[in-house]
Motif scaffolding. Structure first.
Motif, PDB file in Angstrom:
ATOM      1  N   GLY A  38       0.792  -1.229   0.000  1.00  0.00           N
ATOM      2  CA  GLY A  38       0.000   0.000   0.000  1.00  0.00           C
ATOM      3  C   GLY A  38       0.814   1.264   0.000  1.00  0.00           C
ATOM      4  N   ASP A  39       1.981   1.257   0.628  1.00  0.00           N
ATOM      5  CA  ASP A  39       2.795   2.470   0.672  1.00  0.00           C
ATOM      6  C   ASP A  39       3.967   2.394  -0.292  1.00  0.00           C
ATOM      7  N   TRP A  40       3.917   1.436  -1.174  1.00  0.00           N
ATOM      8  CA  TRP A  40       4.994   1.275  -2.163  1.00  0.00           C
ATOM      9  C   TRP A  40       4.591   1.918  -3.474  1.00  0.00           C
ATOM     10  N   PRO A  41       5.484   2.650  -4.131  1.00  0.00           N
ATOM     11  CA  PRO A  41       6.864   2.943  -3.714  1.00  0.00           C
ATOM     12  C   PRO A  41       6.944   4.254  -2.942  1.00  0.00           C
ATOM     13  N   GLY A  42       7.751   4.250  -1.915  1.00  0.00           N
ATOM     14  CA  GLY A  42       7.931   5.457  -1.126  1.00  0.00           C
ATOM     15  C   GLY A  42       9.261   6.133  -1.378  1.00  0.00           C
ATOM     16  N   LYS A  43      10.040   5.569  -2.297  1.00  0.00           N
ATOM     17  CA  LYS A  43      11.339   6.149  -2.649  1.00  0.00           C
ATOM     18  C   LYS A  43      11.726   5.635  -4.030  1.00  0.00           C
TER      19      LYS A  43
ATOM     20  N   PRO B 291      17.828  -6.612  -0.645  1.00  0.00           N
ATOM     21  CA  PRO B 291      16.626  -6.717   0.190  1.00  0.00           C
ATOM     22  C   PRO B 291      15.372  -6.870  -0.670  1.00  0.00           C
ATOM     23  N   ALA B 292      14.485  -7.735  -0.239  1.00  0.00           N
ATOM     24  CA  ALA B 292      13.243  -7.987  -0.994  1.00  0.00           C
ATOM     25  C   ALA B 292      12.164  -7.002  -0.557  1.00  0.00           C
ATOM     26  N   ASP B 293      12.479  -5.706  -0.667  1.00  0.00           N
ATOM     27  CA  ASP B 293      11.567  -4.671  -0.190  1.00  0.00           C
ATOM     28  C   ASP B 293      10.876  -3.922  -1.324  1.00  0.00           C
ATOM     29  N   GLY B 294      11.087  -4.388  -2.548  1.00  0.00           N
ATOM     30  CA  GLY B 294      10.425  -3.751  -3.687  1.00  0.00           C
ATOM     31  C   GLY B 294      11.201  -2.603  -4.296  1.00  0.00           C
TER      32      GLY B 294
ATOM     33  N   TRP C  80      14.840 -12.687 -25.672  1.00  0.00           N
ATOM     34  CA  TRP C  80      13.821 -11.976 -24.900  1.00  0.00           C
ATOM     35  C   TRP C  80      14.439 -11.186 -23.753  1.00  0.00           C
ATOM     36  N   PHE C  81      13.648 -10.233 -23.284  1.00  0.00           N
ATOM     37  CA  PHE C  81      14.034  -9.408 -22.139  1.00  0.00           C
ATOM     38  C   PHE C  81      12.890  -9.433 -21.134  1.00  0.00           C
ATOM     39  N   ALA C  82      13.223  -9.512 -19.864  1.00  0.00           N
ATOM     40  CA  ALA C  82      12.210  -9.644 -18.827  1.00  0.00           C
ATOM     41  C   ALA C  82      12.678  -8.975 -17.541  1.00  0.00           C
ATOM     42  N   VAL C  83      11.740  -8.784 -16.619  1.00  0.00           N
ATOM     43  CA  VAL C  83      12.032  -8.160 -15.322  1.00  0.00           C
ATOM     44  C   VAL C  83      11.831  -9.158 -14.196  1.00  0.00           C
ATOM     45  N   PHE C  84      12.797  -9.164 -13.284  1.00  0.00           N
ATOM     46  CA  PHE C  84      12.722  -9.991 -12.083  1.00  0.00           C
ATOM     47  C   PHE C  84      13.064  -9.125 -10.869  1.00  0.00           C
ATOM     48  N   MET C  85      12.579  -9.555  -9.694  1.00  0.00           N
ATOM     49  CA  MET C  85      12.921  -8.921  -8.425  1.00  0.00           C
ATOM     50  C   MET C  85      13.395 -10.003  -7.462  1.00  0.00           C
ATOM     51  N   PRO C  86      13.981  -9.639  -6.313  1.00  0.00           N
ATOM     52  CA  PRO C  86      14.382 -10.657  -5.341  1.00  0.00           C
ATOM     53  C   PRO C  86      13.197 -11.535  -4.942  1.00  0.00           C
ATOM     54  N   ALA C  87      13.469 -12.794  -4.640  1.00  0.00           N
ATOM     55  CA  ALA C  87      12.436 -13.819  -4.495  1.00  0.00           C
ATOM     56  C   ALA C  87      11.328 -13.483  -3.493  1.00  0.00           C
ATOM     57  N   ALA C  88      11.666 -12.885  -2.365  1.00  0.00           N
ATOM     58  CA  ALA C  88      10.674 -12.665  -1.307  1.00  0.00           C
ATOM     59  C   ALA C  88       9.942 -11.331  -1.423  1.00  0.00           C
ATOM     60  N   THR C  89      10.070 -10.650  -2.541  1.00  0.00           N
ATOM     61  CA  THR C  89       9.367  -9.382  -2.736  1.00  0.00           C
ATOM     62  C   THR C  89       7.865  -9.602  -2.604  1.00  0.00           C
ATOM     63  N   PRO C  90       7.147  -8.776  -1.820  1.00  0.00           N
ATOM     64  CA  PRO C  90       5.702  -8.977  -1.620  1.00  0.00           C
ATOM     65  C   PRO C  90       4.935  -9.024  -2.939  1.00  0.00           C
ATOM     66  N   LYS C  91       4.007  -9.940  -3.037  1.00  0.00           N
ATOM     67  CA  LYS C  91       3.241 -10.107  -4.278  1.00  0.00           C
ATOM     68  C   LYS C  91       2.455  -8.862  -4.683  1.00  0.00           C
TER      69      LYS C  91
END
Length: 327
Positions: A28-33, A87-90, A255-266
């Motif tokens: 809900g507060d993402w992204p804050g930075k 960090p998996a913080d988004g 192809w090109f794609a985007v990934f984030m760290p595994a534990a990033t909130p859904k």
């Protein structure tokens, strides 16, 4: 209420931190930075251009800028390792390519797991490779001509690549395998030197990215024989696919794609996915993609996960069968 407090304390979350932790988990507060967008290759290529184009547009949608950071090296592994351990913080994400499917069988041992350490976000685009030759070669004007010439003199004709294990190299391996021909692979350190020697006549053929080869094709210095994708490229609409040109079943779609760290909130993944898909619909973004030969794709996170699984299986098999090794 008492039970809820005990649950939070048991989880190691203080009462003061609980609201912030819940808000972060909900996205809900993402992204804050600002968000760091890691490009694991040098500036100037198609991958870098795609990230910067989408980052500018999606940043306006989300209300925070995307800060592009190039972390090149080791076939994209340095940047991937950085993101896997972030960090998996988004606030850290990565654009990557076919290397996400090929680096494990090529390198054998990685400092990260391409599946377990990342959360898929979305496929972004396909940038076709194109089979090209120096236009001064008079006897090879079609794919059929090339295959016939290669069969007549096995091992004599050569094709350049940007290095062992690159999509350009793998496109050539698929070609020689399906056509049942023997051609000499000449790896270079990057596409630029390879194209220079192709123009100079030191090598005979090359599978190059459309974004790199198109200026030379349009100037008449290189002759395009076929594109590697299943469909023709809008950047070179008059050039047939290799399947159309006489090699049924051929298809290589870098192809090109985007990934984030595994534990990033859904919820964060979902919001980022939506922002990227919206950006890819915009006319100016599509125009920028067209200028570098990129075909917009877009996908759900689950579709990207399935795509990565298919690509990993395909390229692991080919790399093993062809005995492809890094220098």
């Amino acid at each position: 209420m008492k039970t809820q407090l005990l649950t939070l304390l048991a989880a190691g979350i203080t009462l003061a931190a609980a609201p912030a932790a819940y808000a972060q988990a909900a996205g809900g507060d993402w992204p804050g930075k600002p968000i760091r967008w890691i490009v694991p290759f040098p500036p100037g290529g198609a991958m870098d251009a795609i990230a910067r184009t989408l980052g500018e547009k999606a940043g306006k949608t989300l209300g925070q800028p995307f800060v592009i950071e190039n972390k090149p090296g080791a076939g994209g592994n340095i940047g991937a390792d950085f993101v896997a351990k972030a960090p998996a913080d988004g606030y850290t994400m990565m654009i990557t390519s076919i290397g996400m499917a090929t680096n494990k069988p090529l390198y054998g041992k990685l400092s990260y797991d391409p599946v377990k350490d990342f959360a898929p976000v979305s496929l972004l685009a396909v940038v076709p490779n194109v089979l090209v030759t120096n236009s001064t070669q008079p006897n090879v004007k079609t794919v059929a001509d090339l295959i016939a010439a290669a069969k007549k003199e096995p091992g004599k004709l050569s094709y350049a690549s940007a290095g062992n294990g690159t999509s350009i190299h793998l496109a050539g391996e698929v070609f020689t395998s399906l056509a049942k021909i023997d051609m000499l692979h000449v790896p270079y350190k990057g596409s630029g030197p390879a194209v220079a020697d192709l123009l100079g006549g030191q090598v005979n053929y090359m599978f190059d990215s459309i974004s790199s080869a198109r200026p030379h094709i349009e100037s008449g210095k290189l002759r395009a024989l076929g594109v590697t994708t299943a469909k023709r490229s809008s950047a070179l609409p008059n050039v047939p696919t290799l399947a159309e040109a006489g090699l049924p079943g051929y298809e290589v779609s870098p192809w090109f794609a985007v990934f984030m760290p595994a534990a990033t909130p859904k919820p964060v993944i979902a919001r980022l996915n939506a922002a990227l898909l919206d950006a890819m619909k915009q006319p100016d973004v599509r125009a920028r993609f067209a200028s570098i030969g990129a075909e917009p794709v877009g996908s759900t996170p689950d579709e990207l996960a399935a795509h990565l699984a298919r690509e990993s299986a395909r390229w692991s098999k080919l790399i093993a069968e062809r005995g492809i090794k890094l220098d």
